[in-house]
Design an enzyme around this catalytic site. Sequence first.
Site, PDB file in Angstrom:
ATOM      1  CG  HIS A   1       7.726   2.972  -0.720  1.00 18.10           C
ATOM      2  ND1 HIS A   1       8.997   2.582  -1.068  1.00 18.10           N
ATOM      3  CD2 HIS A   1       7.636   4.281  -1.074  1.00 18.10           C
ATOM      4  CE1 HIS A   1       9.636   3.598  -1.612  1.00 18.10           C
ATOM      5  NE2 HIS A   1       8.839   4.643  -1.632  1.00 18.10           N
TER       6      HIS A   1
ATOM      7  CG  ASP B   1       7.428   1.758   5.408  1.00 15.58           C
ATOM      8  OD1 ASP B   1       7.760   2.844   5.922  1.00 15.58           O
ATOM      9  OD2 ASP B   1       7.342   1.589   4.177  1.00 15.58           O
TER      10      ASP B   1
ATOM     11  CD  GLN C   1       5.218   9.231   3.295  1.00 14.30           C
ATOM     12  OE1 GLN C   1       4.836  10.315   3.756  1.00 14.30           O
ATOM     13  NE2 GLN C   1       6.082   9.174   2.298  1.00 14.30           N
TER      14      GLN C   1
ATOM     15  CE  LYS D   1       9.914   9.038   2.595  1.00 11.67           C
ATOM     16  NZ  LYS D   1       9.755   9.641   1.267  1.00 11.67           N
TER      17      LYS D   1
ATOM     18  CB  CYS E   1       8.224   3.942  -4.759  1.00  6.80           C
ATOM     19  SG  CYS E   1       9.627   4.799  -5.450  1.00  6.80           S
TER      20      CYS E   1
END
Length: 415
Positions: free
Chosen positions: A131, A208, A211, A234, A372
């Site tokens: 991302h 990261d 998600q 999220k 993104c």
Amino acid sequence: MTERNSTIGKSTIGRIRQDFPILHQKVRGKPLAYLDNAATSQKPKQVIEALSRYYGVENSNIHRGVYYLSEQATAAYEAARVKAQRFLNAGSPSEVIFVRGTTEAINLVASSYGRLLLEPGDEVVISGMEHHSNIVPWQMLCESVGAKLCVAPIDDSGSLIVSEYEKLLGPRTKAVALVHVSNSLGTINDVKYLVGLAKKKSAVVLIDGAQAAPHMPIDVQDIGCDFYTISGHKMYGPTGIGVLYGRLELLEAMPPYQGGGEMIRSVTFEKTIYAPPPAKFEAGTPHIAGAIGMGVAIDYLQQLGWDFVHEREELLLRYALERLETVPGIRIIGSATSRASVVSFTLDGIHAHDIGTIVDQEGVAIRTGHHCTQPVMDFFGVPATARASFAFYNTAEEVDILVNALMEAREVFGR
Ligand code: PLP
């Protein structure tokens, strides 16, 4: 997909959907089919009520007051930190920094630890499926210190080419930053293995997890990473709040990211002595209600259980893939073996934004654009994709509505 294939009955899903007030409305005269969960998920009433309760009866500034309300708010904020610690299996609450979200968490690490760590000629390794939030902060850092950004490539299925990643890891690799689950492809990376490879070169590793957190249990100690980032919004929590997990030893060594109130032990005009982590990285009044709401979202997910979440989302993913493949002219982007409930696609001759606009007329909310991840779009040679992303509260009927709307889009464009 039929509920026959599942141990989870329709009535269970109906009951769970009752927790999400936003799902029970019509948009453009049609029942809302919210399929943009990777952008932000909807909030259960437990989270909404926690925010309302906070502002209604608990609101006060934390860590400062000696009066009742401030003590209550401080206790609730710190209890949320402990919930996040357990959610990530971090070693201590001091390793949990409340931030605005994944983007801020990565910027914090890149600008604080990155500047401490990197020298001209050093290398930072990322992957081709990151991302922008896990590209730009590293790019800015590399530019400012004269380091090199190295990108491990992906293949046509949208999977990381692990052998190429391994080749990039060398004596100058000081930091590695990788996405756990790709937001545009759904690919789930084997982060424990990838971290292990980086650790052989003694690199500092950030994962990261924006998600990943809504879909699977996370154990930062088992993964072996130094930093892990999540975003509350999220994972069924509020916007504007997230967590940076950092290994205590590193957090202690890092300079603060921002200066101000709350992050100090003492201040004179000559010198400031900083507070220990986590306070060192939480300058100013934090998003107290957000942290409390995120804690309630964690409780909610844990009450549902990961087995439930996994079974439900896997079923939705398989059904969506099966149905979408019947749409003439569709190209599904990303087919990694291990993937989350995210499907990116294009329709022959119809721009993604037009797809989004047409399905919106049927009440379907999907994402369109580059998500993104412009380098992913470049890799697949498309300007944009449409993306449907599913949460446990979605239904087979919503997938059907999407597929029918796509058929309509084809007709509108004479395809
Ligand atoms: N990383 C990934 C993989 C994401 O999907 C997102 C958001 O879409 C981010 C980072 C940025 O998260 P936030 O906007 O919550 O900071």
